[in-house]
Design a protein around this motif. Sequence first.
Motif, mmCIF file in Angstrom:
data_model
loop_
_atom_site.group_PDB
_atom_site.id
_atom_site.type_symbol
_atom_site.label_atom_id
_atom_site.label_comp_id
_atom_site.label_asym_id
_atom_site.label_seq_id
_atom_site.Cartn_x
_atom_site.Cartn_y
_atom_site.Cartn_z
ATOM 1 N N UNK A 52 0.824 -1.204 0.000
ATOM 2 C CA UNK A 52 0.000 0.000 0.000
ATOM 3 C C UNK A 52 0.861 1.259 0.000
ATOM 4 N N UNK A 53 1.937 1.272 0.788
ATOM 5 C CA UNK A 53 2.787 2.464 0.843
ATOM 6 C C UNK A 53 3.562 2.651 -0.468
ATOM 7 N N UNK A 54 4.020 1.564 -1.050
ATOM 8 C CA UNK A 54 4.708 1.681 -2.334
ATOM 9 C C UNK A 54 3.759 2.208 -3.406
ATOM 10 N N UNK A 55 2.547 1.681 -3.413
ATOM 11 C CA UNK A 55 1.546 2.110 -4.380
ATOM 12 C C UNK A 55 1.210 3.581 -4.170
ATOM 13 N N UNK A 56 1.075 3.998 -2.932
ATOM 14 C CA UNK A 56 0.761 5.386 -2.637
ATOM 15 C C UNK A 56 1.854 6.347 -3.055
ATOM 16 N N UNK A 57 3.096 5.874 -3.060
ATOM 17 C CA UNK A 57 4.229 6.712 -3.471
ATOM 18 C C UNK A 57 4.520 6.597 -4.961
ATOM 19 N N UNK A 58 3.707 5.815 -5.672
ATOM 20 C CA UNK A 58 3.923 5.643 -7.108
ATOM 21 C C UNK A 58 5.145 4.811 -7.442
ATOM 22 N N UNK A 59 5.521 3.922 -6.531
ATOM 23 C CA UNK A 59 6.704 3.087 -6.725
ATOM 24 C C UNK A 59 6.279 1.699 -7.191
ATOM 25 N N UNK A 60 6.868 1.246 -8.297
ATOM 26 C CA UNK A 60 6.626 -0.097 -8.804
ATOM 27 C C UNK A 60 7.916 -0.906 -8.749
ATOM 28 N N UNK A 61 7.778 -2.216 -8.628
ATOM 29 C CA UNK A 61 8.924 -3.117 -8.630
ATOM 30 C C UNK A 61 8.934 -3.935 -9.916
ATOM 31 N N UNK A 62 10.145 -4.213 -10.412
ATOM 32 C CA UNK A 62 10.281 -5.067 -11.587
ATOM 33 C C UNK A 62 9.822 -6.485 -11.276
ATOM 34 N N UNK A 63 9.576 -7.264 -12.336
ATOM 35 C CA UNK A 63 9.275 -8.674 -12.140
ATOM 36 C C UNK A 63 10.438 -9.331 -11.404
ATOM 37 N N UNK A 64 10.172 -10.292 -10.539
ATOM 38 C CA UNK A 64 11.245 -10.881 -9.722
ATOM 39 C C UNK A 64 12.233 -11.699 -10.539
ATOM 40 N N UNK A 65 13.465 -11.730 -10.054
ATOM 41 C CA UNK A 65 14.524 -12.588 -10.573
ATOM 42 C C UNK A 65 14.814 -13.685 -9.555
#
Length: 213
Positions: A52-65
């Motif tokens: 939720x906090x990442x989404x609220x800050x507009x932060x996305x993560x790459x697909x996992x390795x």
Amino acid sequence: MVVSVDPTLSANRSVSLLRVKSGALVLSLSTARANELGFTDGERVDGGEVAARLRGAGISLNDPDHLFYVTLPDQVALRDAAQGSATRQLTTVDAALFEEFTGEAPEVDLDEAFVELDHWLVFGTFVGDKLVCVASMYPWSGTQLADLGVITLPAFRGQGLGRETVRAISAEALGRGYEPQYRCQLDNASSVALARAAGFTQFGEWEVIVTDE
């Protein structure tokens, strides 16, 4: 999961999530990102709250390795193993051979594997006079980890050449005091198989912030 705040993290590593195979979860943040998101070092947080906090800050993560490393017992075996005569270290003297190799390698492999002749350490395997497999490494973000990429030309796959090349470069890295790190996407079955065949063990899965870098 546990929060780890590291002031040395660069912008393109300022947020990452590690799922260790044992089950542990670690959220790594730069100091600036921790302040932005309201997390503190050593804090234990719920996965839903992190999302939720990442989404609220507009932060996305790459697909996992996948993350693979060589266990200590396997490191000993790897250093002691004999290297095949068709595999050797490459240098700038091999520029023409490397250019010919990259001219035949699929573009998607060149993009994903990030194999370069000017990397810290480069090894190649030959069939006759033809360079058919190349692995290269570079120190990972100022650590003693050596991040690995490998490409085998399509016509020469399935012959164990990638395994021999990865083992040779990994043994050399270990001899120089670096620990090999093998990363690949979760759906890359052939790369996963190669990592295991070369003596690597899965450590976990890693997601990192999406940036323009």
